[in-house]
Design a protein around this motif. Structure first.
Motif, PDB file in Angstrom:
ATOM      1  N   VAL A 216     -34.233 -13.087  -3.191  1.00  0.00           N
ATOM      2  CA  VAL A 216     -34.799 -13.376  -4.512  1.00  0.00           C
ATOM      3  C   VAL A 216     -35.964 -12.432  -4.783  1.00  0.00           C
ATOM      4  CG1 VAL A 216     -36.092 -15.093  -5.849  1.00  0.00           C
ATOM      5  CG2 VAL A 216     -34.037 -15.774  -4.593  1.00  0.00           C
ATOM      6  N   GLN A 217     -36.808 -12.225  -3.787  1.00  0.00           N
ATOM      7  CA  GLN A 217     -37.952 -11.330  -3.948  1.00  0.00           C
ATOM      8  C   GLN A 217     -37.486  -9.914  -4.285  1.00  0.00           C
ATOM      9  OE1 GLN A 217     -40.436 -10.915  -0.475  1.00  0.00           O
ATOM     10  NE2 GLN A 217     -42.192 -10.297  -1.693  1.00  0.00           N
ATOM     11  N   ALA A 218     -36.476  -9.434  -3.595  1.00  0.00           N
ATOM     12  CA  ALA A 218     -35.947  -8.086  -3.864  1.00  0.00           C
ATOM     13  C   ALA A 218     -35.371  -8.001  -5.274  1.00  0.00           C
ATOM     14  CB  ALA A 218     -34.885  -7.731  -2.836  1.00  0.00           C
ATOM     15  N   GLU A 219     -34.651  -9.035  -5.691  1.00  0.00           N
ATOM     16  CA  GLU A 219     -34.077  -9.051  -7.037  1.00  0.00           C
ATOM     17  C   GLU A 219     -35.170  -9.031  -8.106  1.00  0.00           C
ATOM     18  OE1 GLU A 219     -31.245 -11.894  -9.842  1.00  0.00           O
ATOM     19  OE2 GLU A 219     -31.824 -12.598  -7.860  1.00  0.00           O
ATOM     20  N   MET A 220     -36.199  -9.840  -7.902  1.00  0.00           N
ATOM     21  CA  MET A 220     -37.277  -9.910  -8.886  1.00  0.00           C
ATOM     22  C   MET A 220     -38.087  -8.611  -8.916  1.00  0.00           C
ATOM     23  SD  MET A 220     -36.755 -12.792 -10.285  1.00  0.00           S
ATOM     24  CE  MET A 220     -38.207 -13.122 -11.230  1.00  0.00           C
TER      25      MET A 220
ATOM     26  N   LEU B 118     -42.548   1.295 -21.644  1.00  0.00           N
ATOM     27  CA  LEU B 118     -41.449   0.745 -22.442  1.00  0.00           C
ATOM     28  C   LEU B 118     -41.967  -0.189 -23.536  1.00  0.00           C
ATOM     29  CD1 LEU B 118     -38.314   0.608 -22.634  1.00  0.00           C
ATOM     30  CD2 LEU B 118     -38.431  -1.367 -21.104  1.00  0.00           C
ATOM     31  N   VAL B 119     -43.133  -0.785 -23.311  1.00  0.00           N
ATOM     32  CA  VAL B 119     -43.667  -1.753 -24.264  1.00  0.00           C
ATOM     33  C   VAL B 119     -43.949  -1.111 -25.621  1.00  0.00           C
ATOM     34  CG1 VAL B 119     -46.128  -1.601 -23.718  1.00  0.00           C
ATOM     35  CG2 VAL B 119     -45.179  -3.753 -24.429  1.00  0.00           C
ATOM     36  N   GLU B 120     -44.365   0.135 -25.652  1.00  0.00           N
ATOM     37  CA  GLU B 120     -44.627   0.792 -26.937  1.00  0.00           C
ATOM     38  C   GLU B 120     -43.381   1.452 -27.513  1.00  0.00           C
ATOM     39  OE1 GLU B 120     -47.971   3.398 -26.488  1.00  0.00           O
ATOM     40  OE2 GLU B 120     -49.367   1.763 -26.887  1.00  0.00           O
ATOM     41  N   LYS B 121     -42.527   1.971 -26.642  1.00  0.00           N
ATOM     42  CA  LYS B 121     -41.331   2.665 -27.110  1.00  0.00           C
ATOM     43  C   LYS B 121     -40.268   1.693 -27.609  1.00  0.00           C
ATOM     44  CE  LYS B 121     -42.049   6.464 -23.892  1.00  0.00           C
ATOM     45  NZ  LYS B 121     -41.592   7.116 -22.687  1.00  0.00           N
ATOM     46  N   HIS B 122     -40.061   0.615 -26.859  1.00  0.00           N
ATOM     47  CA  HIS B 122     -39.020  -0.367 -27.183  1.00  0.00           C
ATOM     48  C   HIS B 122     -39.538  -1.782 -26.897  1.00  0.00           C
ATOM     49  CE1 HIS B 122     -36.198   2.956 -27.527  1.00  0.00           C
ATOM     50  NE2 HIS B 122     -36.626   3.393 -26.355  1.00  0.00           N
ATOM     51  N   PRO B 123     -40.432  -2.301 -27.736  1.00  0.00           N
ATOM     52  CA  PRO B 123     -41.040  -3.605 -27.455  1.00  0.00           C
ATOM     53  C   PRO B 123     -40.036  -4.758 -27.368  1.00  0.00           C
ATOM     54  CG  PRO B 123     -41.677  -2.804 -29.636  1.00  0.00           C
ATOM     55  CD  PRO B 123     -40.930  -1.704 -28.969  1.00  0.00           C
TER      56      PRO B 123
ATOM     57  N   GLU C 258     -39.578  -3.491 -11.545  1.00  0.00           N
ATOM     58  CA  GLU C 258     -39.587  -2.026 -11.499  1.00  0.00           C
ATOM     59  C   GLU C 258     -38.773  -1.434 -12.645  1.00  0.00           C
ATOM     60  OE1 GLU C 258     -41.559  -0.270  -9.577  1.00  0.00           O
ATOM     61  OE2 GLU C 258     -42.263  -2.126  -8.668  1.00  0.00           O
ATOM     62  N   GLY C 259     -37.829  -2.205 -13.180  1.00  0.00           N
ATOM     63  CA  GLY C 259     -36.980  -1.737 -14.271  1.00  0.00           C
ATOM     64  C   GLY C 259     -37.634  -1.821 -15.634  1.00  0.00           C
ATOM     65  N   MET C 260     -38.877  -2.242 -15.669  1.00  0.00           N
ATOM     66  CA  MET C 260     -39.574  -2.329 -16.953  1.00  0.00           C
ATOM     67  C   MET C 260     -40.951  -1.657 -16.855  1.00  0.00           C
ATOM     68  SD  MET C 260     -40.196  -6.483 -17.058  1.00  0.00           S
ATOM     69  CE  MET C 260     -41.272  -6.509 -18.449  1.00  0.00           C
ATOM     70  N   PRO C 261     -40.967  -0.342 -16.951  1.00  0.00           N
ATOM     71  CA  PRO C 261     -42.238   0.376 -16.896  1.00  0.00           C
ATOM     72  C   PRO C 261     -43.126  -0.001 -18.086  1.00  0.00           C
ATOM     73  CG  PRO C 261     -40.499   1.846 -17.614  1.00  0.00           C
ATOM     74  CD  PRO C 261     -39.838   0.552 -17.215  1.00  0.00           C
TER      75      PRO C 261
ATOM     76  N   LEU D 126     -39.609  -7.154 -24.129  1.00  0.00           N
ATOM     77  CA  LEU D 126     -39.711  -8.618 -24.196  1.00  0.00           C
ATOM     78  C   LEU D 126     -38.454  -9.297 -23.675  1.00  0.00           C
ATOM     79  CD1 LEU D 126     -41.580  -8.991 -27.591  1.00  0.00           C
ATOM     80  CD2 LEU D 126     -42.461  -9.556 -25.311  1.00  0.00           C
ATOM     81  N   MET D 127     -37.298  -8.676 -23.865  1.00  0.00           N
ATOM     82  CA  MET D 127     -36.052  -9.236 -23.329  1.00  0.00           C
ATOM     83  C   MET D 127     -36.074  -9.200 -21.798  1.00  0.00           C
ATOM     84  SD  MET D 127     -33.304  -7.761 -26.107  1.00  0.00           S
ATOM     85  CE  MET D 127     -31.903  -8.083 -25.082  1.00  0.00           C
ATOM     86  N   HIS D 128     -36.574  -8.105 -21.229  1.00  0.00           N
ATOM     87  CA  HIS D 128     -36.712  -8.014 -19.775  1.00  0.00           C
ATOM     88  C   HIS D 128     -37.693  -9.072 -19.270  1.00  0.00           C
ATOM     89  CE1 HIS D 128     -34.385  -4.428 -18.790  1.00  0.00           C
ATOM     90  NE2 HIS D 128     -34.902  -3.825 -19.850  1.00  0.00           N
ATOM     91  N   LEU D 129     -38.776  -9.230 -19.979  1.00  0.00           N
ATOM     92  CA  LEU D 129     -39.782 -10.215 -19.593  1.00  0.00           C
ATOM     93  C   LEU D 129     -39.206 -11.628 -19.634  1.00  0.00           C
ATOM     94  CD1 LEU D 129     -42.695 -10.702 -18.763  1.00  0.00           C
ATOM     95  CD2 LEU D 129     -43.309 -10.729 -21.194  1.00  0.00           C
TER      96      LEU D 129
END
Length: 111
Positions: A9-13, A24-29, A18-21, A33-36
């Motif tokens: 679970v820790q590795a998956e999380m 990305l928040v400014e380029k594709h908010p 890591e998949g959401m730098p 938010l979907m990743h979050l």
């Protein structure tokens, strides 16, 4: 949860985080938010209370930060705190509250 399952679970999380730098928040908010939201749901599913609570607070803080142009700064702080929380594994309620207070202080707010 047994040790092997916890590591999985820790590795998956961590992979999700890591998949959401923060950039990305400014380029594709919306995508950010979907990743979050995905992280929040998985954290709840695996009883990772600190990570779940951080993701909820992160979303609220992010909405305000985006309006003031500070989305990347807030994202970097919260993503770092979320990685730290994940490394701790499941935590009791008092530890979660302490972690949340620490994040609030780092971001200049009040616990």
């Amino acid at each position: 949860m047994d040790h092997d399952q916890n590591l999985l679970v820790q590795a998956e999380m961590l992979a999700l985080l890591e998949g959401m730098p923060s950039s990305l928040v400014e380029k594709h908010p919306v995508q950010f938010l979907m990743h979050l939201d995905q992280i929040r749901q998985k954290a709840a599913q695996h009883h990772l209370t600190a990570l779940h609570d951080l993701s909820c607070t992160f979303e609220s803080a992010l909405q305000q930060a985006l309006q003031s142009g500070k989305g990347v700064i807030v994202a970097e702080s919260y993503l770092g705190a979320m990685r730290d929380a994940l490394k701790c594994g499941p935590l009791n309620k008092a530890v979660v509250e302490t972690l949340m207070a620490n994040v609030a202080l780092r971001l200049g707010g009040q616990p």
